[in-house]
Design a protein around this motif. Structure first.
Motif, PDB file in Angstrom:
ATOM      1  N   GLU A  62       0.827  -1.124   0.120  1.00 31.87           N
ATOM      2  CA  GLU A  62      -0.113   0.027  -0.266  1.00 31.87           C
ATOM      3  C   GLU A  62       0.841   1.302  -0.120  1.00 31.87           C
ATOM      4  N   LEU A  63       1.881   1.221   0.854  1.00 33.69           N
ATOM      5  CA  LEU A  63       2.834   2.274   0.897  1.00 33.69           C
ATOM      6  C   LEU A  63       3.721   2.584  -0.190  1.00 33.69           C
ATOM      7  N   GLY A  64       4.096   1.515  -1.078  1.00 32.82           N
ATOM      8  CA  GLY A  64       5.082   1.621  -1.969  1.00 32.82           C
ATOM      9  C   GLY A  64       6.496   1.330  -1.570  1.00 32.82           C
ATOM     10  N   VAL A  65       6.654   0.615  -0.415  1.00 30.07           N
ATOM     11  CA  VAL A  65       7.762   0.618   0.394  1.00 30.07           C
ATOM     12  C   VAL A  65       9.033  -0.171  -0.515  1.00 30.07           C
ATOM     13  N   VAL A  66      10.179   0.355  -0.477  1.00 27.83           N
ATOM     14  CA  VAL A  66      11.097  -0.322  -1.201  1.00 27.83           C
ATOM     15  C   VAL A  66      12.189  -1.004  -0.386  1.00 27.83           C
ATOM     16  N   GLN A  67      12.134  -0.865   0.985  1.00 27.32           N
ATOM     17  CA  GLN A  67      12.982  -1.747   1.773  1.00 27.32           C
ATOM     18  C   GLN A  67      12.289  -1.760   3.267  1.00 27.32           C
ATOM     19  N   VAL A  68      12.606  -2.887   3.793  1.00 30.00           N
ATOM     20  CA  VAL A  68      12.342  -3.210   5.377  1.00 30.00           C
ATOM     21  C   VAL A  68      13.429  -3.464   6.291  1.00 30.00           C
ATOM     22  N   PHE A  69      13.660  -2.659   7.378  1.00 25.86           N
ATOM     23  CA  PHE A  69      14.588  -2.883   8.389  1.00 25.86           C
ATOM     24  C   PHE A  69      14.038  -3.248   9.334  1.00 25.86           C
ATOM     25  N   VAL A  70      14.178  -4.827   9.908  1.00 27.92           N
ATOM     26  CA  VAL A  70      13.875  -5.453  11.081  1.00 27.92           C
ATOM     27  C   VAL A  70      15.140  -5.205  11.944  1.00 27.92           C
ATOM     28  N   GLY A  71      14.900  -4.847  13.266  1.00 22.69           N
ATOM     29  CA  GLY A  71      15.727  -4.671  14.547  1.00 22.69           C
ATOM     30  C   GLY A  71      16.132  -5.871  14.864  1.00 22.69           C
ATOM     31  N   LEU A  72      17.415  -6.260  14.956  1.00 24.17           N
ATOM     32  CA  LEU A  72      18.101  -7.301  15.397  1.00 24.17           C
ATOM     33  C   LEU A  72      18.533  -6.982  16.855  1.00 24.17           C
ATOM     34  N   PRO A  73      17.784  -7.363  17.966  1.00 23.97           N
ATOM     35  CA  PRO A  73      18.222  -7.242  19.478  1.00 23.97           C
ATOM     36  C   PRO A  73      19.336  -7.897  19.890  1.00 23.97           C
ATOM     37  N   ARG A  74      20.792  -7.652  19.795  1.00 18.55           N
ATOM     38  CA  ARG A  74      21.779  -8.328  20.390  1.00 18.55           C
ATOM     39  C   ARG A  74      22.037  -7.605  21.662  1.00 18.55           C
ATOM     40  N   THR A  75      22.658  -8.471  22.404  1.00 17.28           N
ATOM     41  CA  THR A  75      23.295  -7.998  23.711  1.00 17.28           C
ATOM     42  C   THR A  75      24.291  -7.028  23.597  1.00 17.28           C
ATOM     43  N   MET A  76      24.769  -6.403  24.684  1.00 13.15           N
ATOM     44  CA  MET A  76      25.780  -5.574  24.503  1.00 13.15           C
ATOM     45  C   MET A  76      27.327  -5.819  24.123  1.00 13.15           C
ATOM     46  N   LYS A  77      27.146  -7.420  24.276  1.00 12.87           N
ATOM     47  CA  LYS A  77      28.556  -8.073  23.862  1.00 12.87           C
ATOM     48  C   LYS A  77      28.486  -8.758  22.488  1.00 12.87           C
ATOM     49  N   GLY A  78      27.209  -8.335  21.720  1.00 12.30           N
ATOM     50  CA  GLY A  78      27.104  -8.794  20.381  1.00 12.30           C
ATOM     51  C   GLY A  78      26.531  -9.996  20.173  1.00 12.30           C
ATOM     52  N   GLU A  79      25.937 -10.607  21.109  1.00 13.88           N
ATOM     53  CA  GLU A  79      25.394 -12.024  21.035  1.00 13.88           C
ATOM     54  C   GLU A  79      24.040 -12.032  20.733  1.00 13.88           C
ATOM     55  N   GLU A  80      23.717 -12.967  20.024  1.00 19.23           N
ATOM     56  CA  GLU A  80      22.060 -13.262  19.631  1.00 19.23           C
ATOM     57  C   GLU A  80      21.592 -14.142  20.505  1.00 19.23           C
ATOM     58  N   ARG A  81      20.560 -13.812  21.168  1.00 16.68           N
ATOM     59  CA  ARG A  81      19.896 -14.711  22.113  1.00 16.68           C
ATOM     60  C   ARG A  81      18.418 -14.965  21.455  1.00 16.68           C
ATOM     61  N   ALA A  82      17.452 -15.410  22.538  1.00 17.54           N
ATOM     62  CA  ALA A  82      16.292 -15.595  21.951  1.00 17.54           C
ATOM     63  C   ALA A  82      15.272 -14.365  21.201  1.00 17.54           C
ATOM     64  N   SER A  83      15.558 -13.506  21.706  1.00 15.71           N
ATOM     65  CA  SER A  83      14.910 -12.201  21.180  1.00 15.71           C
ATOM     66  C   SER A  83      15.575 -12.041  19.781  1.00 15.71           C
ATOM     67  N   ALA A  84      16.736 -12.056  19.457  1.00 12.44           N
ATOM     68  CA  ALA A  84      17.264 -11.848  18.372  1.00 12.44           C
ATOM     69  C   ALA A  84      16.966 -13.057  17.287  1.00 12.44           C
ATOM     70  N   GLN A  85      16.816 -14.226  17.667  1.00 13.42           N
ATOM     71  CA  GLN A  85      16.394 -15.353  17.198  1.00 13.42           C
ATOM     72  C   GLN A  85      14.918 -15.021  16.501  1.00 13.42           C
ATOM     73  N   MET A  86      14.108 -14.490  17.571  1.00 13.17           N
ATOM     74  CA  MET A  86      12.696 -14.160  17.158  1.00 13.17           C
ATOM     75  C   MET A  86      12.571 -13.333  15.920  1.00 13.17           C
ATOM     76  N   ALA A  87      13.404 -12.132  16.205  1.00  9.10           N
ATOM     77  CA  ALA A  87      13.440 -11.128  14.879  1.00  9.10           C
ATOM     78  C   ALA A  87      13.776 -11.778  13.913  1.00  9.10           C
ATOM     79  N   GLY A  88      14.897 -12.668  13.813  1.00  5.72           N
ATOM     80  CA  GLY A  88      15.241 -13.206  12.482  1.00  5.72           C
ATOM     81  C   GLY A  88      14.158 -14.115  11.903  1.00  5.72           C
ATOM     82  N   GLU A  89      13.666 -14.955  12.671  1.00  2.04           N
ATOM     83  CA  GLU A  89      12.534 -15.705  12.323  1.00  2.04           C
ATOM     84  C   GLU A  89      11.373 -14.727  11.605  1.00  2.04           C
TER      85      GLU A  89
END
Length: 196
Positions: A62-89
């Motif tokens: 509807e908006l004619g979007v050309v790109q979507v950015f989904v936030g990937l919540p990493r820990t402060m050490k850069g690790e990807e935990r459950a919330s990052a896996q959920m965002a990736g999925e």
């Protein structure tokens, strides 16, 4: 959906930021020139039926979007935990839904450490009571994610984040969905943290 590109580096036009939570999904949009991200709306998260993913794909059209950015919540050490896996999925589900609709809109995962913390702080500084934060905090976090991504694109002259590839359509050889860096290649473990 065709989009003008900046020398083929990244799409130019309206972009969407997405902050994925277990209960709500915040959305933000930027102007066609990619200058300012603004909060748009909040969707209720429905992980069983994924009706929010379908609603989001419809909004992209509807908006004619050309790109979507989904936030990937990493820990402060850069690790990807459950919330990052959920965002990736979630990003993979969205990419698959867009592909099923025949829409070629890139979905990129971008590092979003502390976006919700910053959103709460910004709302407090704007004078909004903590009680009312819940209604808009996800949208404000999505605006922060999107603003960071579009600012990175302009500053670096390259795309931001890692592109999520939709699974191959049925009838094609199946392979697991992959994440690619903005150049289109799969990031190796030594550079993965540097891509976002």
């Amino acid at each position: 959906m065709a989009s003008e590109t900046n020398s083929g580096v990244y799409p130019q036009g309206i972009k969407l930021g997405v902050d994925v939570g277990t209960v709500r999904v915040g959305l933000a949009v930027c102007d066609p020139d990619g200058i300012l991200a603004t909060p748009l709306k909040t969707l209720g998260r429905n992980p069983k039926k994924n009706s929010d993913v379908r609603a989001l794909a419809k909004l992209v059209l509807e908006l004619g979007v050309v790109q979507v950015f989904v936030g990937l919540p990493r820990t402060m050490k850069g690790e990807e935990r459950a919330s990052a896996q959920m965002a990736g999925e979630y990003a993979r589900l969205l990419a698959a839904e867009l592909a099923a609709k025949g829409v070629d809109v890139p979905v990129n995962l971008v590092d979003e450490r502390l976006s919700t913390v910053s959103a709460h702080r910004n709302l407090r500084e704007a004078g909004m009571s903590s009680k009312n934060h819940r209604k808009v905090v996800d949208q404000v976090a999505a605006a922060g994610i999107l603003q960071q991504a579009i600012d990175m694109q302009k500053a670096r002259g390259t795309d931001a984040g890692r592109r999520v590839q939709a699974p191959a359509p049925s009838g094609m050889p199946s392979s697991a969905p992959t994440l690619q860096d903005a150049s289109g290649s799969e990031p190796d473990s030594s550079t993965r943290g540097l891509q976002l």
